[in-house]
Design a protein around this motif. Structure first.
Motif, PDB file in Angstrom:
ATOM      1  N   LEU A   1       0.850  -1.184   0.000  1.00  0.00           N
ATOM      2  CA  LEU A   1       0.000   0.000   0.000  1.00  0.00           C
ATOM      3  C   LEU A   1       0.893   1.243   0.000  1.00  0.00           C
ATOM      4  O   LEU A   1       1.764   1.380   0.864  1.00  0.00           O
ATOM      5  N   MET A   2       0.695   2.129  -0.967  1.00  0.00           N
ATOM      6  CA  MET A   2       1.512   3.334  -1.062  1.00  0.00           C
ATOM      7  C   MET A   2       0.615   4.567  -1.105  1.00  0.00           C
ATOM      8  O   MET A   2      -0.421   4.562  -1.758  1.00  0.00           O
ATOM      9  N   TYR A   3       1.046   5.605  -0.425  1.00  0.00           N
ATOM     10  CA  TYR A   3       0.366   6.903  -0.419  1.00  0.00           C
ATOM     11  C   TYR A   3      -1.138   6.784  -0.157  1.00  0.00           C
ATOM     12  O   TYR A   3      -1.960   7.255  -0.941  1.00  0.00           O
ATOM     13  N   PRO A   4      -1.504   6.147   0.975  1.00  0.00           N
ATOM     14  CA  PRO A   4      -2.935   5.920   1.217  1.00  0.00           C
ATOM     15  C   PRO A   4      -3.669   7.131   1.796  1.00  0.00           C
ATOM     16  O   PRO A   4      -3.190   7.793   2.703  1.00  0.00           O
ATOM     17  N   TYR A   5      -4.808   7.403   1.239  1.00  0.00           N
ATOM     18  CA  TYR A   5      -5.800   8.339   1.785  1.00  0.00           C
ATOM     19  C   TYR A   5      -7.108   7.558   1.795  1.00  0.00           C
ATOM     20  O   TYR A   5      -7.973   7.765   0.959  1.00  0.00           O
ATOM     21  N   LEU A   6      -7.216   6.612   2.742  1.00  0.00           N
ATOM     22  CA  LEU A   6      -8.345   5.688   2.754  1.00  0.00           C
ATOM     23  C   LEU A   6      -9.416   6.048   3.773  1.00  0.00           C
ATOM     24  O   LEU A   6     -10.568   5.684   3.598  1.00  0.00           O
TER      25      LEU A   6
ATOM     26  N   THR B   1     -11.683   6.574  -5.249  1.00  0.00           N
ATOM     27  CA  THR B   1     -13.130   6.474  -5.144  1.00  0.00           C
ATOM     28  C   THR B   1     -13.646   7.702  -4.415  1.00  0.00           C
ATOM     29  O   THR B   1     -12.928   8.309  -3.621  1.00  0.00           O
ATOM     30  N   TYR B   2     -14.880   8.074  -4.712  1.00  0.00           N
ATOM     31  CA  TYR B   2     -15.492   9.206  -4.021  1.00  0.00           C
ATOM     32  C   TYR B   2     -16.264   8.758  -2.788  1.00  0.00           C
ATOM     33  O   TYR B   2     -16.659   9.577  -1.975  1.00  0.00           O
ATOM     34  N   GLN B   3     -16.483   7.468  -2.649  1.00  0.00           N
ATOM     35  CA  GLN B   3     -17.131   6.914  -1.460  1.00  0.00           C
ATOM     36  C   GLN B   3     -16.070   6.237  -0.612  1.00  0.00           C
ATOM     37  O   GLN B   3     -15.182   5.574  -1.138  1.00  0.00           O
ATOM     38  N   ARG B   4     -16.177   6.372   0.696  1.00  0.00           N
ATOM     39  CA  ARG B   4     -15.172   5.790   1.588  1.00  0.00           C
ATOM     40  C   ARG B   4     -15.107   4.274   1.379  1.00  0.00           C
ATOM     41  O   ARG B   4     -16.115   3.583   1.490  1.00  0.00           O
ATOM     42  N   PRO B   5     -13.918   3.750   1.085  1.00  0.00           N
ATOM     43  CA  PRO B   5     -13.798   2.298   0.904  1.00  0.00           C
ATOM     44  C   PRO B   5     -13.857   1.579   2.242  1.00  0.00           C
ATOM     45  O   PRO B   5     -13.576   2.169   3.293  1.00  0.00           O
ATOM     46  N   ASP B   6     -14.224   0.313   2.201  1.00  0.00           N
ATOM     47  CA  ASP B   6     -14.186  -0.509   3.403  1.00  0.00           C
ATOM     48  C   ASP B   6     -12.730  -0.831   3.694  1.00  0.00           C
ATOM     49  O   ASP B   6     -12.014  -1.333   2.825  1.00  0.00           O
ATOM     50  N   VAL B   7     -12.274  -0.529   4.912  1.00  0.00           N
ATOM     51  CA  VAL B   7     -10.892  -0.807   5.316  1.00  0.00           C
ATOM     52  C   VAL B   7     -10.955  -1.667   6.570  1.00  0.00           C
ATOM     53  O   VAL B   7     -11.540  -1.261   7.576  1.00  0.00           O
TER      54      VAL B   7
ATOM     55  N   THR C   1      -9.903  12.458 -24.550  1.00  0.00           N
ATOM     56  CA  THR C   1      -8.931  11.590 -23.894  1.00  0.00           C
ATOM     57  C   THR C   1      -9.622  10.288 -23.521  1.00  0.00           C
ATOM     58  O   THR C   1     -10.582  10.294 -22.753  1.00  0.00           O
ATOM     59  N   ARG C   2      -9.126   9.186 -24.074  1.00  0.00           N
ATOM     60  CA  ARG C   2      -9.678   7.862 -23.767  1.00  0.00           C
ATOM     61  C   ARG C   2      -8.821   7.205 -22.693  1.00  0.00           C
ATOM     62  O   ARG C   2      -7.598   7.288 -22.742  1.00  0.00           O
ATOM     63  N   GLY C   3      -9.480   6.555 -21.764  1.00  0.00           N
ATOM     64  CA  GLY C   3      -8.711   5.890 -20.720  1.00  0.00           C
ATOM     65  C   GLY C   3      -9.518   4.845 -20.002  1.00  0.00           C
ATOM     66  O   GLY C   3     -10.704   4.637 -20.263  1.00  0.00           O
ATOM     67  N   VAL C   4      -8.844   4.167 -19.083  1.00  0.00           N
ATOM     68  CA  VAL C   4      -9.471   3.168 -18.216  1.00  0.00           C
ATOM     69  C   VAL C   4      -9.154   3.582 -16.784  1.00  0.00           C
ATOM     70  O   VAL C   4      -7.987   3.674 -16.403  1.00  0.00           O
ATOM     71  N   SER C   5     -10.191   3.874 -16.006  1.00  0.00           N
ATOM     72  CA  SER C   5      -9.990   4.287 -14.619  1.00  0.00           C
ATOM     73  C   SER C   5     -10.104   3.079 -13.696  1.00  0.00           C
ATOM     74  O   SER C   5     -10.687   2.063 -14.049  1.00  0.00           O
ATOM     75  N   CYS C   6      -9.558   3.240 -12.506  1.00  0.00           N
ATOM     76  CA  CYS C   6      -9.554   2.164 -11.509  1.00  0.00           C
ATOM     77  C   CYS C   6     -10.242   2.670 -10.250  1.00  0.00           C
ATOM     78  O   CYS C   6      -9.813   3.671  -9.664  1.00  0.00           O
ATOM     79  N   THR C   7     -11.314   2.018  -9.842  1.00  0.00           N
ATOM     80  CA  THR C   7     -12.078   2.395  -8.656  1.00  0.00           C
ATOM     81  C   THR C   7     -11.739   1.450  -7.510  1.00  0.00           C
ATOM     82  O   THR C   7     -11.740   0.229  -7.673  1.00  0.00           O
ATOM     83  N   LEU C   8     -11.445   2.006  -6.356  1.00  0.00           N
ATOM     84  CA  LEU C   8     -11.102   1.242  -5.159  1.00  0.00           C
ATOM     85  C   LEU C   8     -12.374   0.904  -4.390  1.00  0.00           C
ATOM     86  O   LEU C   8     -13.216   1.764  -4.170  1.00  0.00           O
ATOM     87  N   HIS C   9     -12.520  -0.363  -3.982  1.00  0.00           N
ATOM     88  CA  HIS C   9     -13.702  -0.782  -3.227  1.00  0.00           C
ATOM     89  C   HIS C   9     -13.369  -1.164  -1.788  1.00  0.00           C
ATOM     90  O   HIS C   9     -13.972  -0.634  -0.864  1.00  0.00           O
ATOM     91  N   ASN C  10     -12.470  -2.115  -1.596  1.00  0.00           N
ATOM     92  CA  ASN C  10     -12.161  -2.640  -0.264  1.00  0.00           C
ATOM     93  C   ASN C  10     -10.658  -2.786  -0.100  1.00  0.00           C
ATOM     94  O   ASN C  10      -9.955  -3.081  -1.069  1.00  0.00           O
TER      95      ASN C  10
END
Length: 191
Positions: free
Chosen positions: A39-44, A137-143, A177-186
């Motif tokens: 885990l690097m640079y976490p703002y969870l 993610t804009y919603q707080r992930p489960d940690v 700009t085309r891209g693939v985003s990554c959403t964090l869940h848990n």
């Protein structure tokens, strides 16, 4: 512990702990559960903003060791699935998909949140052994901790901890700009 040493690396088996995540990936191929990563640079637990502006969001960078080909392959399978999901009539955002197949050339035409640590930070040997996955993610992930108990103290989640995470991928086309985003869940923390 420094963020890049392997002395306290968790020995927890991925087979049992990831069974639920792998079953979820079978039902939604864009959703991926990693094996144990750094885990690097976490703002969870407390959101951040980009340069103090905009909507607050939660984010982290997952460092996947270059030797962990199984996790890296699952991540790119999730990217392929997201691109294939967005395809219509063998095209996605003007890019032709020959026979509807998402190959490496198609993936290279998208901006990804998956980068080589060696390419992202040239000359910095701390990042050389990693593939970096930036997710937010804009919603707080489960940690949770190793015993699946919720973690609520922001000081308990630090850079360099070993964790397992669930992420999902989706495509976007924003102002050309085309891209693939990554959403964090848990996130499950092991240290």
């Amino acid at each position: 512990m420094t963020p890049f040493d392997d002395v306290r690396r968790s020995e927890m088996s991925a087979a049992g702990a990831c069974a639920v995540g792998q079953a979820a990936q079978a039902s939604d191929p864009t959703r991926v559960t990693t094996d144990v990563v750094t885990l690097m640079y976490p703002y969870l637990l407390a959101p951040t903003t980009y340069q103090g502006r905009g909507t607050p969001y939660y984010r982290c960078c997952l460092g996947v060791r270059n030797e962990d080909r199984e996790t890296i392959n699952r991540l790119f399978d999730g990217v392929r699935a997201a691109i294939a999901r967005g395809a219509r009539d063998n095209m996605i955002y003007g890019i032709p998909l020959p026979n509807g197949i998402v190959d490496d050339d198609v993936i290279k035409s998208f901006r990804l949140t998956i980068h080589s640590g060696e390419m992202e930070y040239p000359g910095d040997k701390r990042f050389t052994p990693y593939i970096l996955v930036n997710c937010k993610t804009y919603q707080r992930p489960d940690v949770v901790d190793a015993n699946c108990q919720p973690i609520t103290d922001p000081d308990a989640v630090q850079h360099g901890m070993m964790c397992r995470a669930t992420v999902s991928f989706r495509t976007y086309n924003y102002m050309g700009t085309r891209g693939v985003s990554c959403t964090l869940h848990n996130v499950q923390i092991f240290d």
